[in-house]
Scaffold this active site. Sequence first.
Site, short mmCIF file in Angstrom:
data_model
loop_
_atom_site.label_atom_id
_atom_site.label_comp_id
_atom_site.label_asym_id
_atom_site.label_seq_id
_atom_site.Cartn_x
_atom_site.Cartn_y
_atom_site.Cartn_z
N HIS A 185 -4.99 12.50 -1.55
CA HIS A 185 -4.74 12.16 -2.95
C HIS A 185 -4.91 10.65 -3.16
O HIS A 185 -4.78 9.86 -2.22
CB HIS A 185 -3.34 12.59 -3.35
CG HIS A 185 -3.20 14.07 -3.49
ND1 HIS A 185 -2.05 14.67 -3.93
CD2 HIS A 185 -4.08 15.09 -3.26
CE1 HIS A 185 -2.21 15.97 -3.98
NE2 HIS A 185 -3.44 16.25 -3.56
N GLU B 94 -2.97 8.54 -4.60
CA GLU B 94 -1.76 7.80 -4.27
C GLU B 94 -1.65 7.57 -2.77
O GLU B 94 -1.26 6.49 -2.32
CB GLU B 94 -0.51 8.56 -4.76
CG GLU B 94 -0.52 8.89 -6.23
CD GLU B 94 -1.10 10.28 -6.55
OE1 GLU B 94 -0.56 10.93 -7.45
OE2 GLU B 94 -2.08 10.70 -5.89
#
Length: 137
Positions: free
Chosen positions: A68, A70
């Site tokens: 991801h 993040e």
Amino acid sequence: MGITELVAQRATCLRRKVGAIIVRDKRIITTGYNGVPVNIRHCAEVGCLRQQLGVPSGERHELCRGLHAEQNAIIQGALHGVSLAGASLYCTNQPCSICSKMLINARIVEIFYKDGYDDPLATAMLAEAGVTLRKVG
């Protein structure tokens, strides 16, 4: 948020393009987008495992070749020896529960996101940890 959307354009995921930036003292300290790890073939080359298996969005995160946005932003901090403590995250999507746990432990204090992501566990953990979650524009 405009910079975050620009970072998302680098994503190699076939299903969703997500961008993240981590900011402290009004300066960008790391960026991340969703995609495969270094030296791993992109899903455009080998196909999307989640799509092949019919895995719905938001479920079975481990069944994916990619990371991801993040997670990649956090990894950039670690790779370059930059502490993320006290910083804010800007992301095109609300973080999932896995990313939320990582952001909490990285000591991110505030998250701004554009689009929702139905993950009640993530929302509850961020609230319990005292991380401010704000939907913008």
